[in-house]
Design an enzyme around this catalytic site. Sequence first.
Site, PDB file in Angstrom:
ATOM      1  CB  ILE A  67      -1.136   0.298   0.981  1.00 21.23           C
ATOM      2  CG1 ILE A  67      -0.672  -0.237   1.903  1.00 21.23           C
ATOM      3  CG2 ILE A  67      -1.906  -1.039   1.113  1.00 21.23           C
ATOM      4  CD1 ILE A  67      -0.896  -0.478   3.572  1.00 21.23           C
ATOM      5  CD  GLU A  76       9.220   1.659  -2.587  1.00 22.63           C
ATOM      6  OE1 GLU A  76      10.670   1.081  -3.021  1.00 22.63           O
ATOM      7  OE2 GLU A  76       8.479   1.014  -2.936  1.00 22.63           O
ATOM      8  N   GLY A  77       8.034   4.167   1.776  1.00 24.02           N
ATOM      9  CA  GLY A  77       8.461   5.515   2.360  1.00 24.02           C
ATOM     10  C   GLY A  77      10.040   5.788   2.422  1.00 24.02           C
ATOM     11  N   GLY A  78      11.112   6.108   2.582  1.00 19.64           N
ATOM     12  CA  GLY A  78      12.286   6.704   2.401  1.00 19.64           C
ATOM     13  C   GLY A  78      13.456   4.911   3.184  1.00 19.64           C
ATOM     14  CG  MET A  79      13.903   4.829   6.506  1.00 24.46           C
ATOM     15  SD  MET A  79      13.984   5.382   8.773  1.00 24.46           S
ATOM     16  CE  MET A  79      15.062   4.318   9.417  1.00 24.46           C
ATOM     17  CE  LYS A 118       8.369   3.225   7.871  1.00 22.03           C
ATOM     18  NZ  LYS A 118       8.595   4.123   8.434  1.00 22.03           N
ATOM     19  CG  ASP A 160       9.706  13.992   7.017  1.00 22.10           C
ATOM     20  OD1 ASP A 160       9.596  15.111   6.586  1.00 22.10           O
ATOM     21  OD2 ASP A 160       9.523  12.979   6.393  1.00 22.10           O
TER      22      ASP A 160
END
Length: 564
Positions: free
Chosen positions: A19, A21-24, A42, A137
Amino acid sequence: MSNLVGSVIARKYRIDKKIGEGGMGTIYQAHHLTLETTVAVKVLHEHLIAKPDLAKRFHREAKAVSQLHHEHIIQVLDFGKTEDGIFFMVMEFIKGQPLDQIIVDAGRLGELAIIKLAIQICDALDEAHAKGVVHRDLKPENIMVQKRRTNPMFVKVVDFGIAKLLDPETGAQRGTKLTMDGLVCGTPEYISPEQATVKPLDGRSDLYSLGVMMYELVSNNLPFIAGSPLEIATMHVMMKPKSLSEYDDVSIMPELEELILQLMHKDPAKRPQEAHEVATRLRQMQVAIEAKLLAERTDTAVMARHITPTNSTALSPPGHQLPTMRTAAKTSIVRLTPTRLMKADENKSRATGISMDSLNQIHSYKRVIGIMSAAAVAMVIALITLWPSSDTNDKNNAQAAPQAKTLSTTNNAPELSTETVVEKPQPAVSAAAITKMVNRDVRVQDEESHQSRRSLHTEIPIYAKPEPAAQSEPVKRTSFYTLLKQAEQAKANGNWKRVARLLKRALKQRRSTKLYKQIGRAYMKSGNTKNACRYFRKYINAHPRGVKRESATDRIASYLGQCG
């Protein structure tokens, strides 16, 4: 690990679909096999597992969020490492939309809606700051909005991936320092000046980001736009944002504009110091706006109840008695009393968080408006009732005038002898004739009274609304979010060349590293490999040196491999 859909993690979480995607890490929708519930999982990126500092940062995110228990903060349910070495974190599943997507779909939000969203974000930040957690953030992408029965725009703050843990008593950072010196964390468009210059941070940095978000929600524009992340960060440090009142199409209450500009002050000491202080000021604005709207609706309802043709004597049945001023005022006060609305007030107070004192203040406004409206109605009714008496007096005075003139003429005439004055006998009048004459005069008076009252209603438009002033046509200009929406439609139709053109137009309005990657993908789909490579390299160069650039390079390595 590249395809986890269908697999089971930790023997109890079945991965159903990807669902986000992030930086980590990558976020999946999963099913808890034991509890039969939907959760979000996650998973840390595979290329980051080998880096101990980033694995610790991922663990720190889970630890930071697990300490926070608030309805407007996402809840962490589990954390661990599988036998295959996969780091995972299990969170509650939020069925909603990110705030940036709502802005694209709905356009500019109303002033009251913005205030309600900001209050919920402040409540979440107040809980986090009290536990020594700074988000670092905060941006629309990390604000999830749900539709609930009691609140159609319920906020959840997510993604504490670069959160910082502080000692609640001293404000000093706790534990091992995982952020490398000279490495700026955060999103350039929403970064605070102290964060851009790598200075010590506290909760006031999140309040600056909140001010930038509110500025964007009100004006539909970011305060600072430049060609590179470094230039944007420099503008946050050096430049003063444009006043919201300078935008032609923005209408905002002065108190809200003042608060937003205070939140975006370069000096943290001159900003509001606590999130709950900002929430208090926003709630006062919310009460004022809701009281104004409620007063307008109440005033309209009172006028519709009392100023109607059925309340006039001309259209009333015989024997109908008009309400007196005392009766009208009493009726309005009874309908607007807070006692009759106590149960509704308690429900509203629990749903919105507004105190009962604020609601009582609103009802005080309603009572005053009701009394004033009832007094005005009573005055109009008195005028209508007394109007026929004035006409009758004028008519009687007109009839008496010739008689007085005749007497005056007779008095001024020369004296006549008694022999020449002969009194003529008056004819006898029957009782029936007198009754007929009286009835005729009554009918004439009733008709005149009816005409006068009709003219009073038609010639004096008490509640007529003024004609709106002619406005000049606004200059048509496609906004940034409209271009993104058109690009999504072209993407659905398979027109990749149009997708690239629209995204390039959007890039001219707002520089974003994501747009470089999306333009490159569009060119790759359309067969233009040369331009695709050019924009992929821009995407890589836009990232600061270090972990983020390595991650960006790995994500598009397959595309650059095809380019040669």
